[in-house]
Scaffold this motif. Structure first.
Motif, PDB file in Angstrom:
ATOM      1  N   ASN A  89     -66.284 -38.973 -20.349  1.00 56.19           N
ATOM      2  CA  ASN A  89     -65.697 -38.232 -21.476  1.00 56.19           C
ATOM      3  C   ASN A  89     -66.741 -37.272 -22.045  1.00 56.19           C
ATOM      4  OD1 ASN A  89     -67.359 -39.831 -23.335  1.00 56.19           O
ATOM      5  ND2 ASN A  89     -65.931 -41.468 -22.880  1.00 56.19           N
ATOM      6  N   ALA A  90     -66.316 -36.461 -22.990  1.00 56.43           N
ATOM      7  CA  ALA A  90     -67.235 -35.489 -23.587  1.00 56.43           C
ATOM      8  C   ALA A  90     -68.198 -36.157 -24.566  1.00 56.43           C
ATOM      9  CB  ALA A  90     -66.436 -34.404 -24.309  1.00 56.43           C
ATOM     10  N   THR A  91     -67.746 -37.219 -25.193  1.00 55.29           N
ATOM     11  CA  THR A  91     -68.597 -37.892 -26.183  1.00 55.29           C
ATOM     12  C   THR A  91     -69.894 -38.386 -25.554  1.00 55.29           C
ATOM     13  OG1 THR A  91     -66.675 -38.553 -27.476  1.00 55.29           O
ATOM     14  CG2 THR A  91     -68.687 -39.818 -27.839  1.00 55.29           C
ATOM     15  N   TYR A 116     -66.552 -33.315 -35.176  1.00 50.48           N
ATOM     16  CA  TYR A 116     -65.697 -34.436 -34.765  1.00 50.48           C
ATOM     17  C   TYR A 116     -66.387 -35.753 -35.131  1.00 50.48           C
ATOM     18  CZ  TYR A 116     -62.563 -37.010 -31.605  1.00 50.48           C
ATOM     19  OH  TYR A 116     -61.618 -37.843 -31.070  1.00 50.48           O
ATOM     20  N   MET A 119     -69.149 -37.360 -32.931  1.00 50.12           N
ATOM     21  CA  MET A 119     -70.429 -36.666 -32.921  1.00 50.12           C
ATOM     22  C   MET A 119     -71.155 -36.894 -34.248  1.00 50.12           C
ATOM     23  SD  MET A 119     -68.541 -35.566 -30.526  1.00 50.12           S
ATOM     24  CE  MET A 119     -68.744 -35.187 -28.810  1.00 50.12           C
ATOM     25  N   ALA A 163     -69.740 -28.336 -33.094  1.00 52.08           N
ATOM     26  CA  ALA A 163     -68.497 -28.191 -32.318  1.00 52.08           C
ATOM     27  C   ALA A 163     -68.129 -26.711 -32.267  1.00 52.08           C
ATOM     28  CB  ALA A 163     -67.371 -28.978 -32.978  1.00 52.08           C
ATOM     29  N   MET A 165     -65.120 -25.567 -31.402  1.00 52.46           N
ATOM     30  CA  MET A 165     -63.817 -25.552 -32.090  1.00 52.46           C
ATOM     31  C   MET A 165     -63.534 -26.984 -32.522  1.00 52.46           C
ATOM     32  SD  MET A 165     -60.073 -24.636 -30.531  1.00 52.46           S
ATOM     33  CE  MET A 165     -60.029 -22.897 -30.737  1.00 52.46           C
ATOM     34  N   PRO A 166     -63.142 -27.185 -33.775  1.00 54.10           N
ATOM     35  CA  PRO A 166     -62.924 -28.561 -34.226  1.00 54.10           C
ATOM     36  C   PRO A 166     -61.636 -29.146 -33.662  1.00 54.10           C
ATOM     37  CG  PRO A 166     -62.342 -27.032 -35.956  1.00 54.10           C
ATOM     38  CD  PRO A 166     -62.884 -26.203 -34.828  1.00 54.10           C
ATOM     39  N   THR A 167     -61.471 -30.434 -33.869  1.00 52.24           N
ATOM     40  CA  THR A 167     -60.272 -31.105 -33.369  1.00 52.24           C
ATOM     41  C   THR A 167     -59.049 -30.806 -34.231  1.00 52.24           C
ATOM     42  OG1 THR A 167     -59.533 -33.243 -32.534  1.00 52.24           O
ATOM     43  CG2 THR A 167     -60.558 -33.283 -34.688  1.00 52.24           C
ATOM     44  N   ASP A 192     -70.845 -28.567 -28.618  1.00 54.10           N
ATOM     45  CA  ASP A 192     -69.710 -29.401 -28.232  1.00 54.10           C
ATOM     46  C   ASP A 192     -68.542 -28.462 -27.926  1.00 54.10           C
ATOM     47  OD1 ASP A 192     -67.458 -30.981 -28.131  1.00 54.10           O
ATOM     48  OD2 ASP A 192     -67.561 -31.631 -30.234  1.00 54.10           O
ATOM     49  N   THR A 194     -65.851 -29.204 -26.232  1.00 58.89           N
ATOM     50  CA  THR A 194     -64.720 -30.023 -25.777  1.00 58.89           C
ATOM     51  C   THR A 194     -63.391 -29.287 -25.910  1.00 58.89           C
ATOM     52  OG1 THR A 194     -65.936 -31.961 -26.520  1.00 58.89           O
ATOM     53  CG2 THR A 194     -63.602 -32.264 -26.105  1.00 58.89           C
ATOM     54  N   GLN A 195     -63.200 -28.569 -27.018  1.00 55.32           N
ATOM     55  CA  GLN A 195     -61.909 -27.903 -27.230  1.00 55.32           C
ATOM     56  C   GLN A 195     -61.886 -26.469 -26.696  1.00 55.32           C
ATOM     57  OE1 GLN A 195     -59.267 -29.311 -27.835  1.00 55.32           O
ATOM     58  NE2 GLN A 195     -59.587 -31.056 -29.171  1.00 55.32           N
ATOM     59  N   THR A 215     -64.932 -31.443 -21.538  1.00 49.90           N
ATOM     60  CA  THR A 215     -64.061 -32.456 -20.956  1.00 49.90           C
ATOM     61  C   THR A 215     -63.090 -31.839 -19.954  1.00 49.90           C
ATOM     62  OG1 THR A 215     -62.513 -34.239 -21.464  1.00 49.90           O
ATOM     63  CG2 THR A 215     -62.306 -32.270 -22.781  1.00 49.90           C
ATOM     64  N   ARG A 217     -59.748 -33.147 -19.484  1.00 46.14           N
ATOM     65  CA  ARG A 217     -58.324 -33.388 -19.728  1.00 46.14           C
ATOM     66  C   ARG A 217     -57.671 -32.437 -20.736  1.00 46.14           C
ATOM     67  NH1 ARG A 217     -60.986 -36.606 -23.217  1.00 46.14           N
ATOM     68  NH2 ARG A 217     -60.101 -37.010 -25.277  1.00 46.14           N
ATOM     69  N   LYS A 218     -58.453 -31.711 -21.508  1.00 45.09           N
ATOM     70  CA  LYS A 218     -57.854 -30.909 -22.572  1.00 45.09           C
ATOM     71  C   LYS A 218     -57.483 -29.535 -22.019  1.00 45.09           C
ATOM     72  CE  LYS A 218     -60.248 -33.558 -26.150  1.00 45.09           C
ATOM     73  NZ  LYS A 218     -59.130 -34.233 -26.821  1.00 45.09           N
TER      74      LYS A 218
HETATM   75  C1  LIG Z   1     -64.119 -31.217 -31.095  1.00 44.69           C
HETATM   76  C2  LIG Z   1     -64.119 -32.455 -30.259  1.00 44.69           C
HETATM   77  N1  LIG Z   1     -65.289 -32.939 -29.825  1.00 44.69           N
HETATM   78  C3  LIG Z   1     -65.347 -34.045 -29.075  1.00 44.69           C
HETATM   79  C4  LIG Z   1     -64.223 -34.749 -28.731  1.00 44.69           C
HETATM   80  C5  LIG Z   1     -64.364 -36.004 -27.937  1.00 44.69           C
HETATM   81  O1  LIG Z   1     -64.001 -35.823 -26.592  1.00 44.69           O
HETATM   82  P1  LIG Z   1     -63.821 -37.086 -25.655  1.00 44.69           P
HETATM   83  O2  LIG Z   1     -62.630 -37.839 -26.171  1.00 44.69           O
HETATM   84  O3  LIG Z   1     -63.624 -36.538 -24.280  1.00 44.69           O
HETATM   85  O4  LIG Z   1     -65.049 -37.915 -25.759  1.00 44.69           O
HETATM   86  C6  LIG Z   1     -62.977 -34.289 -29.151  1.00 44.69           C
HETATM   87  C7  LIG Z   1     -61.759 -35.034 -28.785  1.00 44.69           C
HETATM   88  O5  LIG Z   1     -60.695 -34.846 -29.287  1.00 44.69           O
HETATM   89  C8  LIG Z   1     -62.924 -33.092 -29.937  1.00 44.69           C
HETATM   90  O6  LIG Z   1     -61.761 -32.608 -30.378  1.00 44.69           O
END
Ligand SMILES: Cc1ncc(COP(=O)(O)O)c(C=O)c1O
Length: 397
Positions: A89-91, A116, A119, A163, A165-167, A192, A194-195, A215, A217-218
């Motif tokens: 995963n990205a985390t 996020y 993080m 990040a 882009m935020p979640t 980060d 991820t998004q 990541t 999957r997104k």
């Molecule tokens: C901005 C952001 N960073 C990190 C993550 C974590 O990614 P992962 O679930 O692949 O660890 C997310 C997941 O939604 C996210 O939106």
């Protein structure tokens, strides 16, 4: 035609996405619908494992697997496969870099208000040993205030982690400007993404970051359970991974090990090979569609959705930022976000909820407890947006 895609092309891209026949998917920031090519790669590999054995199938696929590292490096503008490590995963990808940056008591990590939770918890965890975490405030648009960041820098600031882009909304942080400040000051910049990976073109040279996590999957539309870390070549050997094992390091004498020189020093050996190969296919697919075109269409569809939702009485759109991407966040007056999500699910429309705890600093600052999150991708259509908006309008009555 919508920004660079003909209607025929969108029809083809949707036909290549089995899930489009079943659901209207606005949860691309959660996990996108994969194209058939990704699914086929993944399933074919699983069948091969079952037929000839897991290790034997991996040996057979080794060149393709190596190609996944090279493809991930290319996707983000890196120099080569040696700069990439794969994770589940990205985390974890992000953490491995974060914990590896040398920090001493009194050192400072600078970050944003839109982090996020996974993080931010990591920053706090590192802060237990005398390291301080400081949050750079946003400017009037809601993005990190680059001027404030510049002013805050001193020789105790050792890491900027943010990040892209935020979640919980469409905000795109000014990563390039942050990278420029970081580079000038010689501070390690960990992004980060991820998004943003798969949603927009990324180029680590322009972003100015030293490490970037993402990541599968997104927005890349790859399988679940795969994340990646890119680390600038010149930094790899200066970063000691917080965890060790026999693939990250070679056990050369009973009392001695040698850490490998490439980014695989951050990895663990055992992995889901089929998912990683599917990730490689997802990267190739995104690059064939074209990241500039993807980004243009995602932005246009998201702005349309924002405008349409804003036109519904009782609906408030909450996205911040001077530049906004595919995540659209909104609330419906006097209707619990969970009810919105459930009603949409009953209509086969997928959205999700961003709770306050996911981005605590930002949500608290804006007095938001939860928002509904509808995240668009290029394979979404105007008809799907209209379906979503009309369902929301029924709830808003
Ligand atoms: C901005 C952001 N960073 C990190 C993550 C974590 O990614 P992962 O679930 O692949 O660890 C997310 C997941 O939604 C996210 O939106």
């Amino acid at each position: 035609m919508t920004v660079g895609f003909t209607d025929d092309e969108i029809r083809r891209l949707r036909a290549e996405t089995p899930g489009c026949a079943d659901v209207t998917h606005f949860n691309n920031a959660g996990s996108s619908l994969p194209p058939s090519a990704v699914l086929d790669t993944h399933l074919e590999y699983l069948r091969r494992e079952a037929r000839i054995g897991g290790y034997e199938a991996q040996e057979e696929a080794q060149a393709r697997l190596d190609g996944v590292y090279a493809a991930a490096a290319e996707l983000v503008g890196g120099r080569g496969a040696d700069e990439v490590a794969l994770f589940e995963n990205a985390t974890r990808a992000f953490d491995m870099a974060l914990y590896a940056v040398p920090l001493e008591a009194g050192d400072v990590i600078l970050t944003s208000t839109a982090e996020y939770h996974s993080m931010f918890v990591t920053y706090l965890h590192r802060a237990r040993r005398g390291v301080r975490v400081e949050v750079v405030p946003p400017d009037a648009t809601g993005q990190l205030d680059v001027g404030a960041l510049r002013k805050r820098l001193d020789d105790r600031v050792r890491l900027i982690a943010m990040a892209h882009m935020p979640t919980n909304g469409g905000l795109v942080q000014p990563a390039e400007a942050v990278g420029e400040v970081a580079r000038e000051a010689g501070v390690f910049f960990l992004l980060d993404a991820t998004q943003t990976v798969g949603q927009m073109p990324l180029d680590v040279r322009r972003l100015g970051c030293h490490a970037l996590a993402g990541t599968s999957r997104k927005y890349l539309r790859g399988p679940r359970g795969v994340g990646f870390l890119w680390v600038a070549r010149e930094w790899i050997e200066r970063l000691e991974p917080p965890l060790m094992e026999g693939h990250a390091a070679e056990w050369v004498e009973p009392d001695r090990y040698v850490i490998r020189p490439d980014a695989k020093r951050f990895e663990v050996w055992e992995s889901n090979v089929g998912a990683r190969l599917g990730f490689g296919t997802a990267i190739a697919y995104a690059r064939t569609v074209g990241l500039e075109r993807i980004w243009a269409r995602v932005r246009a569809l998201a702005e349309t959705l924002r405008a349409r939702l804003t036109s519904v009485p009782g609906v408030a759109v909450h996205d911040l930022g001077a530049v906004r991407g595919g995540i659209v966040s909104f609330t419906v007056r006097d209707v619990d976000p969970l009810r919105v999500k459930a009603a949409l699910r009953a209509a086969r429309i997928n959205v999700t909820i961003s709770p306050a705890r996911g981005t605590l600093l930002d949500m608290r600052a804006r007095g938001l407890s939860e928002v509904v999150r509808a995240s668009v991708h290029y394979y979404n259509t105007h008809d799907e947006i209209e379906r979503l908006v009309s369902e929301v309008a029924r709830l808003a009555r």
